[in-house]
Design a protein around this motif. Structure first.
Motif, PDB file in Angstrom:
ATOM      1  N   VAL A   1     -69.401 122.073  24.498  1.00 25.42           N
ATOM      2  CA  VAL A   1     -69.422 120.960  25.450  1.00 25.42           C
ATOM      3  C   VAL A   1     -70.826 120.754  26.013  1.00 25.42           C
ATOM      4  CG1 VAL A   1     -67.037 121.205  26.184  1.00 25.42           C
ATOM      5  CG2 VAL A   1     -68.825 122.500  27.346  1.00 25.42           C
ATOM      6  N   ASN A   2     -71.079 119.574  26.484  1.00 26.28           N
ATOM      7  CA  ASN A   2     -72.317 119.296  27.199  1.00 26.28           C
ATOM      8  C   ASN A   2     -72.031 119.300  28.688  1.00 26.28           C
ATOM      9  OD1 ASN A   2     -74.624 118.696  25.363  1.00 26.28           O
ATOM     10  ND2 ASN A   2     -73.092 117.313  24.467  1.00 26.28           N
ATOM     11  N   LEU A   3     -72.735 120.147  29.395  1.00 26.95           N
ATOM     12  CA  LEU A   3     -72.549 120.197  30.834  1.00 26.95           C
ATOM     13  C   LEU A   3     -73.191 118.962  31.452  1.00 26.95           C
ATOM     14  CD1 LEU A   3     -73.386 123.934  31.506  1.00 26.95           C
ATOM     15  CD2 LEU A   3     -71.226 122.876  30.912  1.00 26.95           C
ATOM     16  N   SER A   4     -72.530 118.427  32.421  1.00 25.82           N
ATOM     17  CA  SER A   4     -73.086 117.255  33.075  1.00 25.82           C
ATOM     18  C   SER A   4     -72.843 117.316  34.570  1.00 25.82           C
ATOM     19  CB  SER A   4     -72.458 115.981  32.516  1.00 25.82           C
ATOM     20  OG  SER A   4     -71.127 115.864  32.960  1.00 25.82           O
TER      21      SER A   4
ATOM     22  N   MET B   1     -59.787 126.169  26.575  1.00 28.03           N
ATOM     23  CA  MET B   1     -60.612 126.447  27.755  1.00 28.03           C
ATOM     24  C   MET B   1     -61.570 125.304  28.034  1.00 28.03           C
ATOM     25  SD  MET B   1     -61.916 130.345  27.378  1.00 28.03           S
ATOM     26  CE  MET B   1     -60.879 131.647  26.743  1.00 28.03           C
ATOM     27  N   ARG B   2     -61.634 124.381  27.118  1.00 26.95           N
ATOM     28  CA  ARG B   2     -62.561 123.250  27.199  1.00 26.95           C
ATOM     29  C   ARG B   2     -64.014 123.690  27.176  1.00 26.95           C
ATOM     30  NH1 ARG B   2     -60.303 118.323  30.628  1.00 26.95           N
ATOM     31  NH2 ARG B   2     -62.458 117.833  30.278  1.00 26.95           N
ATOM     32  N   LEU B   3     -64.272 124.752  26.429  1.00 26.88           N
ATOM     33  CA  LEU B   3     -65.663 125.146  26.221  1.00 26.88           C
ATOM     34  C   LEU B   3     -66.210 124.480  24.966  1.00 26.88           C
ATOM     35  CD1 LEU B   3     -65.635 128.952  27.112  1.00 26.88           C
ATOM     36  CD2 LEU B   3     -66.612 127.073  28.419  1.00 26.88           C
ATOM     37  N   ILE B   4     -65.335 124.078  24.079  1.00 30.55           N
ATOM     38  CA  ILE B   4     -65.745 123.315  22.899  1.00 30.55           C
ATOM     39  C   ILE B   4     -64.799 122.118  22.734  1.00 30.55           C
ATOM     40  CG2 ILE B   4     -66.547 125.398  21.731  1.00 30.55           C
ATOM     41  CD1 ILE B   4     -64.102 125.221  19.926  1.00 30.55           C
ATOM     42  N   THR B   5     -65.266 121.163  21.971  1.00 24.76           N
ATOM     43  CA  THR B   5     -64.392 120.050  21.607  1.00 24.76           C
ATOM     44  C   THR B   5     -64.320 119.981  20.091  1.00 24.76           C
ATOM     45  OG1 THR B   5     -66.241 118.501  21.604  1.00 24.76           O
ATOM     46  CG2 THR B   5     -64.984 118.677  23.635  1.00 24.76           C
TER      47      THR B   5
ATOM     48  N   VAL C   1     -67.552 127.394  35.774  1.00 29.98           N
ATOM     49  CA  VAL C   1     -68.432 127.535  36.928  1.00 29.98           C
ATOM     50  C   VAL C   1     -69.541 128.539  36.626  1.00 29.98           C
ATOM     51  CG1 VAL C   1     -68.563 128.343  39.317  1.00 29.98           C
ATOM     52  CG2 VAL C   1     -66.688 126.867  38.603  1.00 29.98           C
ATOM     53  N   ARG C   2     -69.144 129.635  36.022  1.00 29.12           N
ATOM     54  CA  ARG C   2     -70.145 130.644  35.642  1.00 29.12           C
ATOM     55  C   ARG C   2     -71.164 130.061  34.689  1.00 29.12           C
ATOM     56  NH1 ARG C   2     -67.676 135.494  32.983  1.00 29.12           N
ATOM     57  NH2 ARG C   2     -69.831 136.233  33.029  1.00 29.12           N
ATOM     58  N   MET C   3     -70.675 129.240  33.763  1.00 32.84           N
ATOM     59  CA  MET C   3     -71.571 128.637  32.769  1.00 32.84           C
ATOM     60  C   MET C   3     -72.607 127.743  33.443  1.00 32.84           C
ATOM     61  SD  MET C   3     -70.465 126.534  29.374  1.00 32.84           S
ATOM     62  CE  MET C   3     -71.648 125.684  28.324  1.00 32.84           C
ATOM     63  N   TYR C   4     -72.169 126.935  34.377  1.00 27.25           N
ATOM     64  CA  TYR C   4     -73.112 126.073  35.100  1.00 27.25           C
ATOM     65  C   TYR C   4     -74.131 126.909  35.854  1.00 27.25           C
ATOM     66  CZ  TYR C   4     -70.982 121.523  34.236  1.00 27.25           C
ATOM     67  OH  TYR C   4     -70.544 120.377  33.649  1.00 27.25           O
ATOM     68  N   ARG C   5     -73.623 127.936  36.535  1.00 25.39           N
ATOM     69  CA  ARG C   5     -74.520 128.778  37.309  1.00 25.39           C
ATOM     70  C   ARG C   5     -75.572 129.418  36.417  1.00 25.39           C
ATOM     71  NH1 ARG C   5     -70.236 131.752  41.399  1.00 25.39           N
ATOM     72  NH2 ARG C   5     -70.360 130.182  43.048  1.00 25.39           N
ATOM     73  N   TYR C   6     -75.109 129.927  35.304  1.00 26.81           N
ATOM     74  CA  TYR C   6     -76.004 130.606  34.372  1.00 26.81           C
ATOM     75  C   TYR C   6     -77.060 129.660  33.821  1.00 26.81           C
ATOM     76  CZ  TYR C   6     -76.395 135.109  32.061  1.00 26.81           C
ATOM     77  OH  TYR C   6     -76.783 136.362  31.709  1.00 26.81           O
ATOM     78  N   GLN C   7     -76.589 128.552  33.291  1.00 31.53           N
ATOM     79  CA  GLN C   7     -77.485 127.678  32.542  1.00 31.53           C
ATOM     80  C   GLN C   7     -78.406 126.865  33.438  1.00 31.53           C
ATOM     81  OE1 GLN C   7     -76.470 126.136  28.940  1.00 31.53           O
ATOM     82  NE2 GLN C   7     -74.833 127.577  28.509  1.00 31.53           N
ATOM     83  N   PHE C   8     -77.995 126.660  34.675  1.00 28.83           N
ATOM     84  CA  PHE C   8     -78.873 125.925  35.579  1.00 28.83           C
ATOM     85  C   PHE C   8     -79.520 126.851  36.601  1.00 28.83           C
ATOM     86  CE2 PHE C   8     -76.022 122.645  33.985  1.00 28.83           C
ATOM     87  CZ  PHE C   8     -76.929 121.652  33.660  1.00 28.83           C
ATOM     88  N   SER C   9     -79.319 128.154  36.381  1.00 26.08           N
ATOM     89  CA  SER C   9     -79.868 129.146  37.301  1.00 26.08           C
ATOM     90  C   SER C   9     -79.545 128.781  38.745  1.00 26.08           C
ATOM     91  CB  SER C   9     -81.389 129.245  37.137  1.00 26.08           C
ATOM     92  OG  SER C   9     -81.713 129.423  35.788  1.00 26.08           O
ATOM     93  N   LEU C  10     -78.283 128.469  38.971  1.00 21.91           N
ATOM     94  CA  LEU C  10     -77.875 128.008  40.291  1.00 21.91           C
ATOM     95  C   LEU C  10     -77.339 129.139  41.153  1.00 21.91           C
ATOM     96  CD1 LEU C  10     -76.078 124.695  39.291  1.00 21.91           C
ATOM     97  CD2 LEU C  10     -78.251 124.906  40.502  1.00 21.91           C
TER      98      LEU C  10
ATOM     99  N   SER D   1     -83.514 120.132  37.406  1.00 26.19           N
ATOM    100  CA  SER D   1     -83.761 119.555  36.082  1.00 26.19           C
ATOM    101  C   SER D   1     -82.560 118.704  35.693  1.00 26.19           C
ATOM    102  CB  SER D   1     -83.961 120.659  35.060  1.00 26.19           C
ATOM    103  OG  SER D   1     -82.737 121.257  34.753  1.00 26.19           O
ATOM    104  N   PRO D   2     -82.812 117.502  35.238  1.00 20.35           N
ATOM    105  CA  PRO D   2     -81.724 116.598  34.893  1.00 20.35           C
ATOM    106  C   PRO D   2     -81.106 116.934  33.560  1.00 20.35           C
ATOM    107  CG  PRO D   2     -83.855 115.529  34.585  1.00 20.35           C
ATOM    108  CD  PRO D   2     -84.122 116.940  34.955  1.00 20.35           C
ATOM    109  N   ILE D   3     -80.440 118.070  33.496  1.00 20.62           N
ATOM    110  CA  ILE D   3     -79.671 118.464  32.324  1.00 20.62           C
ATOM    111  C   ILE D   3     -80.470 118.460  31.027  1.00 20.62           C
ATOM    112  CG2 ILE D   3     -77.677 117.938  30.893  1.00 20.62           C
ATOM    113  CD1 ILE D   3     -76.791 116.404  33.621  1.00 20.62           C
TER     114      ILE D   3
END
Lengths: 230, 230
Positions: free
Chosen positions: B73-76, B59-63, B163-172, B222-224
DNA sequence: TGATCTAATATTGTAGACAATAATAGCTAT
DNA sequence: ATAGCTATTATTGTCTACAATATTAGATCA
């Protein structure tokens, strides 16, 4: 100091070997995979073997059912259509991105590759096998030129394996090398000129053509020999 | 006679739990995953845990690196851009296919879904969380309407999780619910009318808009924040 | 004091044994 | 004879233990 040590694990190695066996048909479509047997064949234990099978599953080369087991996928006309629909979209995108992101050097290499293909086709009167690999090279090159890592993974990873599998098992080598070469040439030019939209459009048409060609021949040839479904 | 027995395996269950933890940030970006520890936490042994981790990797959630281990993974910013480029292509395709392949009943359900979203937005003045889920529902519905199994897997599977992960973690959460609703409405109409090309075009523009919106807010916000890279 | 090598520790990779579930074969009853 | 049940076998899922590799801490030497 060596870069990228070729460090690996049993699971990966065995996975690669099984992938090859599946693609070439050494392991037939629909065949049941017996874990102890496979483990014995490859000289490993069931631990790493199961990890290898997880990888195969994520590549969609096999399907697993809990407590029942794993089977090699059955190739079908419908699935190949699905794959080509997706390829058309994604490789179109790749060409578009490549037109913008490829360096001058990369564009040069793409042109060189194309010229060597041209020479090859003229020399061998379009001998099929190398033509196929040449096709793969060209697409591979553009996909990587997109610089979109996830896109590269998707296309150059699982999807190409499946395409290779179909080509192998249905003996679907291209019967239109000159035409394909011309289309490649057009795409290459568009990329060289940085014309993103044209590159995308040409690539989509190219794949659409390839699809029509391959589908047509698949219907003629043989309506899917299924492996031991038992 | 029950259909689709909810039969499953420890590996899958634990995988789902870890996916959730990663998406919500309970397990931070870049964090190292310790196998014995994770196994203990979830009350299983390392065997199934490693299989779960294989799934996470695909799923590319971990490497994972051989002999070293697995990290989240680190979101960027760059990767989110990559994801949206791909989504634009693939969901465009999905909308196009859906316009042709959806049954009358499915189209009706899509319209009902849309109406319930409209009501929700009016009632709650566009409260963010449900709006997000509503968005996911809408896209999910169209993706499934495409009837392309592989496409469904790609979009509704790994990609949406990210996509959900980005939304969650960046409160987007979306700050343009009315606009998004209008775009959904247009897409729905195109699908109802079976206008494939328009549906594709509208969907691509819709995702492009969403991307611009989300990217803009990501830069501001916030810049990651990177997790323990150690 | 700082760098480098070495030993101790921790973590991952692999193997083999056990448990649970499914597939099969044989038996019984109608 | 066949349908359905039961016992047996085989296969998958899981656990524990061991081996190989990487990391860490400490000691040695410049």
């Amino acid at each position: 100091m060596r870069m990228q040590e070729e460090i690996t694990t049993l699971a990966k190695k065995v996975c690669d070997r099984i992938v090859k066996d599946i693609i070439t048909g050494t392991i037939a479509q629909g065949q049941k995979l017996n874990e102890p047997e496979l483990a014995r064949i490859h000289g490993i234990s069931r631990g790493p073997l199961r990890e290898a099978m997880s990888r195969l599953e994520s590549m969609r080369l096999i399907t697993r059912t809990p407590n029942i087991g794993a089977r090699v996928v059955n190739l079908s006309y419908e699935e190949l259509l699905e794959i080509y629909q997706i390829r058309e979209s994604l490789e179109g995108l790749a060409a578009k991105l490549a037109a913008k992101a490829m360096t001058v050097e990369e564009k040069g290499n793409l042109r060189l590759l194309l010229n060597s293909h041209r020479k090859h086709i003229l020399d061998t009167q379009g001998q099929s096998y190398f033509q196929q690999e040449g096709d793969v090279d060209f697409h591979y090159c553009i996909v990587h030129g997109s610089k979109n890592k996830r896109l590269i993974d998707m296309l150059a990873g699982d999807l190409y394996q499946l395409v290779r599998m179909y080509r192998y098992q249905f003996s679907l080598s291209s019967n239109r090398p000159q035409q394909a070469l011309k289309e490649h040439d057009q795409i290459c030019s568009a990329i060289e000129e940085g014309d993103e939209d044209l590159a995308e459009w040409l690539m989509k048409r190219h794949i659409n053509n390839a699809r029509n060609n391959i589908m047509q021949r698949m219907q003629i040839q043989s309506p899917i020999q299924d492996g031991n479904t038992q």
